[in-house]
Design a protein around this motif. Structure first.
Motif, PDB file in Angstrom:
ATOM      1  N   UNK A  14       0.819  -1.218   0.000  1.00  0.00           N
ATOM      2  CA  UNK A  14       0.000   0.000   0.000  1.00  0.00           C
ATOM      3  C   UNK A  14       0.850   1.264   0.000  1.00  0.00           C
ATOM      4  N   UNK A  15       2.202   1.110   0.107  1.00  0.00           N
ATOM      5  CA  UNK A  15       3.081   2.270   0.101  1.00  0.00           C
ATOM      6  C   UNK A  15       3.794   2.373  -1.231  1.00  0.00           C
ATOM      7  N   UNK A  16       4.022   3.587  -1.732  1.00  0.00           N
ATOM      8  CA  UNK A  16       4.829   3.737  -2.933  1.00  0.00           C
ATOM      9  C   UNK A  16       6.291   3.454  -2.628  1.00  0.00           C
ATOM     10  N   UNK A  17       7.064   3.002  -3.639  1.00  0.00           N
ATOM     11  CA  UNK A  17       8.490   2.737  -3.475  1.00  0.00           C
ATOM     12  C   UNK A  17       9.254   4.045  -3.414  1.00  0.00           C
ATOM     13  N   UNK A  18      10.301   4.047  -2.587  1.00  0.00           N
ATOM     14  CA  UNK A  18      11.165   5.214  -2.480  1.00  0.00           C
ATOM     15  C   UNK A  18      12.588   4.774  -2.770  1.00  0.00           C
ATOM     16  N   UNK A  19      13.202   5.279  -3.810  1.00  0.00           N
ATOM     17  CA  UNK A  19      14.554   4.916  -4.181  1.00  0.00           C
ATOM     18  C   UNK A  19      15.428   6.156  -4.208  1.00  0.00           C
ATOM     19  N   UNK A  20      16.736   5.944  -4.150  1.00  0.00           N
ATOM     20  CA  UNK A  20      17.684   7.042  -4.303  1.00  0.00           C
ATOM     21  C   UNK A  20      18.365   6.891  -5.649  1.00  0.00           C
ATOM     22  N   UNK A  21      19.242   7.838  -5.930  1.00  0.00           N
ATOM     23  CA  UNK A  21      19.944   7.823  -7.202  1.00  0.00           C
ATOM     24  C   UNK A  21      21.162   6.919  -7.170  1.00  0.00           C
ATOM     25  N   UNK A  22      21.450   6.284  -6.022  1.00  0.00           N
ATOM     26  CA  UNK A  22      22.658   5.476  -5.933  1.00  0.00           C
ATOM     27  C   UNK A  22      22.545   4.236  -6.829  1.00  0.00           C
ATOM     28  N   UNK A  23      23.563   4.059  -7.649  1.00  0.00           N
ATOM     29  CA  UNK A  23      23.655   2.878  -8.507  1.00  0.00           C
ATOM     30  C   UNK A  23      24.998   2.215  -8.248  1.00  0.00           C
ATOM     31  N   UNK A 221      11.798  -4.882   2.809  1.00  0.00           N
ATOM     32  CA  UNK A 221      12.591  -5.747   1.928  1.00  0.00           C
ATOM     33  C   UNK A 221      13.363  -4.886   0.932  1.00  0.00           C
ATOM     34  N   UNK A 222      14.206  -5.490   0.105  1.00  0.00           N
ATOM     35  CA  UNK A 222      14.942  -4.722  -0.912  1.00  0.00           C
ATOM     36  C   UNK A 222      14.047  -3.907  -1.843  1.00  0.00           C
ATOM     37  N   UNK A 223      12.776  -4.256  -1.937  1.00  0.00           N
ATOM     38  CA  UNK A 223      11.867  -3.460  -2.763  1.00  0.00           C
ATOM     39  C   UNK A 223      11.762  -2.029  -2.251  1.00  0.00           C
ATOM     40  N   UNK A 224      11.943  -1.847  -0.938  1.00  0.00           N
ATOM     41  CA  UNK A 224      11.789  -0.527  -0.324  1.00  0.00           C
ATOM     42  C   UNK A 224      13.087  -0.018   0.294  1.00  0.00           C
ATOM     43  N   UNK A 225      14.196  -0.598  -0.094  1.00  0.00           N
ATOM     44  CA  UNK A 225      15.502  -0.151   0.396  1.00  0.00           C
ATOM     45  C   UNK A 225      16.462  -0.079  -0.777  1.00  0.00           C
ATOM     46  N   UNK A 226      17.026   1.092  -1.013  1.00  0.00           N
ATOM     47  CA  UNK A 226      17.861   1.296  -2.198  1.00  0.00           C
ATOM     48  C   UNK A 226      19.146   0.485  -2.164  1.00  0.00           C
ATOM     49  N   UNK A 227      19.541  -0.014  -0.980  1.00  0.00           N
ATOM     50  CA  UNK A 227      20.748  -0.837  -0.878  1.00  0.00           C
ATOM     51  C   UNK A 227      20.428  -2.317  -0.716  1.00  0.00           C
ATOM     52  N   UNK A 260      23.943  15.842   4.151  1.00  0.00           N
ATOM     53  CA  UNK A 260      24.951  14.862   4.544  1.00  0.00           C
ATOM     54  C   UNK A 260      24.393  13.530   4.983  1.00  0.00           C
ATOM     55  N   UNK A 261      23.079  13.416   5.121  1.00  0.00           N
ATOM     56  CA  UNK A 261      22.464  12.149   5.503  1.00  0.00           C
ATOM     57  C   UNK A 261      21.427  11.790   4.437  1.00  0.00           C
ATOM     58  N   UNK A 262      21.619  10.675   3.770  1.00  0.00           N
ATOM     59  CA  UNK A 262      20.747  10.270   2.677  1.00  0.00           C
ATOM     60  C   UNK A 262      19.963   9.018   3.053  1.00  0.00           C
ATOM     61  N   UNK A 263      19.071   8.622   2.153  1.00  0.00           N
ATOM     62  CA  UNK A 263      18.256   7.439   2.451  1.00  0.00           C
ATOM     63  C   UNK A 263      19.066   6.155   2.359  1.00  0.00           C
ATOM     64  N   UNK A 264      20.344   6.249   1.898  1.00  0.00           N
ATOM     65  CA  UNK A 264      21.184   5.055   1.956  1.00  0.00           C
ATOM     66  C   UNK A 264      21.505   4.675   3.416  1.00  0.00           C
ATOM     67  N   UNK A 265      21.569   5.648   4.318  1.00  0.00           N
ATOM     68  CA  UNK A 265      21.793   5.333   5.729  1.00  0.00           C
ATOM     69  C   UNK A 265      20.640   4.479   6.251  1.00  0.00           C
ATOM     70  N   UNK A 266      19.428   4.882   5.966  1.00  0.00           N
ATOM     71  CA  UNK A 266      18.228   4.095   6.277  1.00  0.00           C
ATOM     72  C   UNK A 266      17.071   4.711   5.509  1.00  0.00           C
ATOM     73  N   UNK A 267      16.176   3.899   4.959  1.00  0.00           N
ATOM     74  CA  UNK A 267      15.051   4.440   4.194  1.00  0.00           C
ATOM     75  C   UNK A 267      14.064   5.183   5.088  1.00  0.00           C
TER      76      UNK A 267
END
Length: 849
Positions: A14-23, A221-227, A260-267
């Motif tokens: 029920x939540x939209x996915x949130x991703x960062x630009x990290x590849x 799960x990885x669906x909602x975590x960019x790492x 200095x703090x991005x969603x890679x630290x935690x979504x």
């Protein structure tokens, strides 16, 4: 990370996915033994055969096979568990690394049914080039049917090898592998340490994720975590009843990440939920919310705590404490004041171990009794095991212990190549063995019956040679056993019996304890002849062991200097590791600086102590064909005798420097030492040089000046590290503002300036910019002369002082071009230290020539 991933396939739809630009630059997703690609949670896993680009599987012929069973278990959480690669011999996957740095290594295991092998009992051992990830793990005594492991290691070369080692005639297997780049900023090198935790920085260490929790929220799960991480719910680890805790949540969109703090630290999903204090309905004002975790007490752990104030309606409404094992980790945490607003993420890294050596680790949050607030929150928690001194995350064997002939710094070599080398060298080895046997036989005929496993030691006590009776053993009247004397050299060394040590220390009476270090406790003792000694007894549970014990004896058997603590002998009976030193009546330098009621040292005393320690280190660096790098220079390893003469001690971590005739500049070795004193360049490159000791000595200089620890986690962040804090004042020319209050107004400006400049040069980021110990010694001598001159010539300014001393007084920080004999740096004697050098002969008298 040993927990269930599965049975949570309906993930937050029920939540939209949130991703960062990290590849990730490196992104290997491998389905082992599969014949086709598998899509799982938005990622595509490719089969391991045929080998895809930039990746290869190295095995000997017929030692690898694939097993696939798509219908094996409909309850498995992932299709990745429906195939595996089985190994009957040592095999390795090799991955091209395009961007060195930290990488995830994620491993999936499920023992598919196999008629030819018992995979449930197969011992799984997995290695990288440098780290032991798993050692002899089996599913036989494991509570779950499948296993997911996540590791983080710093890959420093362009090739990463993942090695599977069958043992005991069994097999090994793997179902799926992930090798994925991690953002550089994800893991900081530094962290706050909770008392009793041993920590030397994270850059060169491996990590294993043990727990990763989303407090008060669902599985992520990885669906909602960019790492690609899993965050499980925390409810199974709470140690309170449900009425005492309430789950709170907000819309993830409201979370405002600071610079200095991005969603890679935690979504945002982690920061948008939390466990908070409900109405506990108890009268105890010290009520806390506590989580309990099972851990291995022989390891140290990195705890990353995630906070975000999602419960307050205004600023300064939430202040609370955070505890680790009943020790306060963060006091009076005010998130809104710290971040300047609410709904702003914040995290804190803490290094700790288990509670009093038990197998549990507890995390608690509770109200701050000083402030009138009644709530506390925690949004997320990660617990990661830190690799030990063996570069292992499982057990106490290193890669070289498990696979001694198959590993190099650039990767695991092919097994076939190793075998060919062994057979190619067999003929030469036989010849060498025969010659060696002949030589040993001849020597044994000339040797005494007693066989001493250690090198001969000089019998030195209190700075003088200790006399012994001729070749007969001394009989202990109380123990009835003989004290063995090594006669392998005219430079005799004593091997004490355990009974003699027991008598000398009154059976290791705790009232005789002088201190305790990484190796074990140090006791005051008295021998039968009345000689006072210091006895260091190895602790079996210490991170330092036989290697450090042997190193200490090897090093000190070769060294004799007025400013090095003398080793009298040792005892290795009954599996004990005991070292016997000359007694240092005034203990450690640290005890005279802070943390005790001892009389404060004067500035002149401190300078003389620093000069003595510098002389000892300069001798180490220059007094042998290959210099010796101490590797653990700190104020607890500088001891003071009855006359406050400084002597460098504790050589358990010492390392021989690069050979002078081989054009080498460093020694490549694992990072060891004490956190707060370690050379940052040594951290980054794992290349040890004499300049690493110089950096540590620079920290010592600041401790001596400021009378505070190298690290103090209880201070504000900018003051925690003395090197960073003091150098900020030094660069502003205000070093006098932070000196020990007992010295305030008692140091001449010229002496303090020279001392501060010396410390600053020692703490340069790059070793090439630091002075050698000879130059450091020269400048400390200069600072002392400036101090003495200031006392006798108070009416003169610094320019007048300089004109009296001449240009020879100017300090220098270029290459170390000072003759070693000036400072006791050459030869095996320290007699030159008892008289001033020719350089200083004209300035010893402050009245001039």
């Amino acid at each position: 990370m040993e927990y269930y991933i599965g049975l949570f396939l309906l993930i937050c739809t029920r939540f939209p996915l949130i991703f960062s630009a990290f590849t990730p630059i490196d992104n290997y997703l491998i389905s082992c033994g599969s014949t086709e690609s598998i899509s799982f949670e938005g990622r595509l896993f490719n089969p391991d055969s045929p080998n895809p680009p930039n990746f290869s599987l190295k095995t000997s012929k017929a030692s690898s096979s694939a097993i696939s069973n798509p219908n094996s278990n409909s309850h498995l959480p992932s299709p990745l568990y429906q195939s595996l690669r089985l190994f009957t011999q040592t095999a390795s996957y090799q991955f091209d690394i395009h961007q060195p740095g930290r990488h995830w290594i994620r491993l999936y295991f499920y023992p598919l049914p196999d008629s030819n092998h018992d995979l449930l009992s197969a011992p799984l051992t997995v290695l990288t080039d440098d780290f032991v990830l798993m050692h002899n793990f089996t599913f036989k005594n494991f509570n779950h049917t499948f296993l997911f492991k996540e590791f983080s290691i710093n890959v420093t070369s362009d090739l990463l090898s993942l090695v599977f080692v069958p043992s005991n005639g069994s097999v090994s297997f793997i179902n799926a592998i992930e090798i994925v780049s991690i953002p550089d900023a994800l893991i900081d090198d530094e962290a706050v340490t909770i008392p009793s935790a041993s920590f030397t920085g994270l850059s060169g260490l491996g990590l294993e994720t043990m727990y990763r929790l989303n407090m008060g929220g669902p599985l992520i799960t990885p669906l909602n975590d960019s790492l690609g991480r899993y965050w499980e719910n925390d409810w199974g680890y709470l140690h309170v009843n449900s009425s005492a805790v309430k789950q709170v949540s907000v819309d993830p969109i409201t979370i405002k990440y600071p610079s200095g703090l991005t969603i890679e630290i935690a979504p945002a999903w982690v920061y948008s939920t939390a466990e908070a204090m409900g109405d506990p309905n108890v009268t105890n004002p010290d009520f806390n919310i506590t989580w309990v975790f099972t851990v291995d007490p022989t390891f140290v752990y990195l705890l990353r705590m995630h906070f975000c104030d999602i419960v307050s309606e205004a600023l300064n409404m939430l202040v609370f404490n955070v505890y680790v094992n009943d020790n306060i980790a963060i006091e009076s945490l005010d998130l809104s004041s710290l971040k300047g607003g609410i709904s702003i993420p914040y995290y804190k890294d803490i290094v700790s171990n288990s509670s009093n050596g038990s197998s549990t680790l507890t995390i608690s949050i509770g109200t701050d009794n000083i402030e009138d607030f009644s709530n506390a929150i925690l949004n997320g928690l990660e617990i990661m095991k830190i690799s030990n001194e063996f570069m292992a995350l499982d057990g106490t064997l290193s890669v070289h212990d498990i696979l001694p002939d198959s590993v190099s710094g650039k990767g695991v070599k092919r097994v076939q190549f190793i075998v060919s080398l062994v057979f190619g060298s067999l003929a030469m080895a036989i010849i060498l063995v025969v010659l060696r046997y002949y030589c040993l036989t001849v020597r044994q005929r000339k040797a005494q019956n007693y066989s001493n496993p250690w090198l001969p030691l000089p019998l030195i006590g209190s700075g003088t040679m200790r006399t012994m009776s001729s070749k007969v053993s001394m009989l202990s009247n109380r123990s009835g056993t003989a004290s063995c004397i090594s006669l392998a050299s005219t430079n005799l060394g004593q091997v004490f019996t355990f009974q003699e040590i027991l008598y000398a220390t009154n059976k290791f009476d705790d009232t005789l304890v002088l201190g305790e270090g990484g190796f074990g406790k140090v006791y005051k003792g008295i021998l039968e002849d009345g000689t006072t000694i210091a006895v260091k007894r190895g602790n079996p549970r210490s991170e330092q062991g036989l290697a450090e014990f042997h190193t200490e004896i090897q090093m000190l058997s070769k060294l004799r200097h007025r400013h090095l603590v003398s080793l009298i002998g040792y005892c290795n009976e009954r599996s004990e590791m005991i070292l016997v030193y000359e007694y240092m009546a005034n203990g450690t330098l640290r005890n005279h600086l802070y943390g005790s009621d001892l009389k404060p040292l004067s500035w002149r005393q401190r300078l003389e102590i620093c000069i003595g320690a510098a002389r000892g280190l300069h001798y180490l660096h220059t007094g042998a064909t290959r210099g010796i790098i101490h590797r653990d220079v700190k104020t607890t390893n500088i001891l003071l005798d009855q006359n406050f003469v400084a002597k460098v001690a504790d050589f358990g971590l010492s390392k021989a420097g690069p050979a002078l005739d081989e054009n080498q500049t460093h020694v490549s070795t694992a990072v060891k030492g004490s956190f707060g004193y370690l050379d940052p360049e040594y951290f980054r490159r794992q290349q040890l040089t004499e300049k690493s000791d110089v950096y540590s000595f620079g920290v010592v200089l600041l401790e001596v000046l400021c009378a505070r620890p190298a690290l103090n986690p209880g201070l504000p962040r900018e003051q925690v590290n003395i090197a960073e804090w003091a150098m900020a004042w030094q660069k502003k020319g205000l070093l006098d503002q932070i000196v020990d209050p007992t010295l305030s107004g008692k140091i001449s400006a010229a002496s303090l300036k020279k001392y501060g400049d010396t410390a600053e040069k020692c703490l340069a980021d790059y070793g090439s910019d630091r002075p050698g110990m000879g130059d450091v010694l020269w400048n400390l001598e200069y600072a002392l002369q400036l101090e003495d001159t200031s006392v006798s010539l108070t009416s003169r300014d610094e320019n007048s002082i300089s004109s009296i001393h001449g240009t020879v007084m100017e300090g220098h920080f270029g290459d170390n071009n000072v003759n070693g004999s000036y400072f006791g740096g050459g030869g095996g004697s320290d007699m030159e230290n008892d008289a001033p050098s020719s350089v200083f002969s004209q300035i010893v008298n402050p009245k001039g020539r």
